[in-house]
Design a protein around this motif. Structure first.
Motif, PDB file in Angstrom:
ATOM      1  N   LYS A 161      27.366  14.767 -45.534  1.00  0.00           N
ATOM      2  CA  LYS A 161      28.241  14.353 -44.429  1.00  0.00           C
ATOM      3  C   LYS A 161      27.479  14.324 -43.113  1.00  0.00           C
ATOM      4  O   LYS A 161      27.656  13.429 -42.295  1.00  0.00           O
ATOM      5  CB  LYS A 161      29.433  15.310 -44.302  1.00  0.00           C
ATOM      6  CG  LYS A 161      30.456  15.159 -45.395  1.00  0.00           C
ATOM      7  CD  LYS A 161      31.569  16.163 -45.232  1.00  0.00           C
ATOM      8  CE  LYS A 161      32.525  16.128 -46.399  1.00  0.00           C
ATOM      9  NZ  LYS A 161      33.550  17.170 -46.304  1.00  0.00           N
ATOM     10  N   GLY A 162      26.616  15.311 -42.910  1.00  0.00           N
ATOM     11  CA  GLY A 162      25.823  15.364 -41.697  1.00  0.00           C
ATOM     12  C   GLY A 162      24.863  14.183 -41.587  1.00  0.00           C
ATOM     13  O   GLY A 162      24.730  13.573 -40.527  1.00  0.00           O
TER      14      GLY A 162
ATOM     15  N   GLY B  44      28.854  22.670 -52.255  1.00  0.00           N
ATOM     16  CA  GLY B  44      29.447  22.641 -50.919  1.00  0.00           C
ATOM     17  C   GLY B  44      28.404  22.412 -49.843  1.00  0.00           C
ATOM     18  O   GLY B  44      28.612  21.637 -48.913  1.00  0.00           O
ATOM     19  N   LEU B  45      27.252  23.082 -49.986  1.00  0.00           N
ATOM     20  CA  LEU B  45      26.166  22.899 -49.026  1.00  0.00           C
ATOM     21  C   LEU B  45      25.622  21.472 -49.077  1.00  0.00           C
ATOM     22  O   LEU B  45      25.366  20.857 -48.044  1.00  0.00           O
ATOM     23  CB  LEU B  45      25.030  23.883 -49.308  1.00  0.00           C
ATOM     24  CG  LEU B  45      25.292  25.336 -48.939  1.00  0.00           C
ATOM     25  CD1 LEU B  45      24.145  26.218 -49.444  1.00  0.00           C
ATOM     26  CD2 LEU B  45      25.429  25.484 -47.443  1.00  0.00           C
TER      27      LEU B  45
ATOM     28  N   GLY C  98      27.244  18.813 -50.075  1.00  0.00           N
ATOM     29  CA  GLY C  98      28.266  17.921 -49.526  1.00  0.00           C
ATOM     30  C   GLY C  98      28.248  17.929 -48.005  1.00  0.00           C
ATOM     31  O   GLY C  98      28.349  16.877 -47.364  1.00  0.00           O
ATOM     32  N   ASP C  99      28.105  19.106 -47.430  1.00  0.00           N
ATOM     33  CA  ASP C  99      28.018  19.211 -45.971  1.00  0.00           C
ATOM     34  C   ASP C  99      26.756  18.524 -45.448  1.00  0.00           C
ATOM     35  O   ASP C  99      26.796  17.855 -44.411  1.00  0.00           O
ATOM     36  CB  ASP C  99      28.010  20.673 -45.532  1.00  0.00           C
ATOM     37  CG  ASP C  99      29.349  21.353 -45.745  1.00  0.00           C
ATOM     38  OD1 ASP C  99      30.357  20.635 -45.917  1.00  0.00           O
ATOM     39  OD2 ASP C  99      29.383  22.602 -45.741  1.00  0.00           O
ATOM     40  N   LEU C 100      25.662  18.661 -46.174  1.00  0.00           N
ATOM     41  CA  LEU C 100      24.422  18.002 -45.783  1.00  0.00           C
ATOM     42  C   LEU C 100      24.584  16.482 -45.830  1.00  0.00           C
ATOM     43  O   LEU C 100      24.171  15.775 -44.916  1.00  0.00           O
ATOM     44  CB  LEU C 100      23.281  18.444 -46.700  1.00  0.00           C
ATOM     45  CG  LEU C 100      21.916  17.809 -46.418  1.00  0.00           C
ATOM     46  CD1 LEU C 100      21.397  18.270 -45.061  1.00  0.00           C
ATOM     47  CD2 LEU C 100      20.934  18.181 -47.513  1.00  0.00           C
TER      48      LEU C 100
END
Length: 80
Positions: free
Chosen positions: A34-35, A27-28, A30-32
């Motif tokens: 996307k950022g 999850g982390l 994936g968020d990275l």
């Protein structure tokens, strides 16, 4: 020589990430991702805006330069 507090802190953070719940690391990451994608998209959009602004400014300057040059040529023709 004992363990330094920063080393212990890093180990604790890694343990919490690994065992803190399912999919925490994925999850982390994936968020990275996307950022990073949004950041690159923003840079690309900003670059396009700057290019269009620069080309508009250049066109305006060229129009102004050609208008300034016309009276000088007319003066040369009339001898004035």
């Amino acid at each position: 020589m004992g363990a330094h507090w920063t080393g212990i802190l890093i180990v604790v953070v890694l343990l919490v990430l690994l065992f803190g719940g399912r999919g925490k690391i994925s999850g982390l990451m994936g968020d990275l991702a996307k950022g990073v994608t949004e950041f690159r998209k923003g840079l690309r959009d900003t670059g396009d805006d700057e290019k269009s602004t620069t080309s508009q400014s250049t066109a305006a300057l060229n129009d102004g330069a050609s208008e300034d040059a016309r009276p000088a040529r007319e003066d040369e023709r009339t001898g004035g």
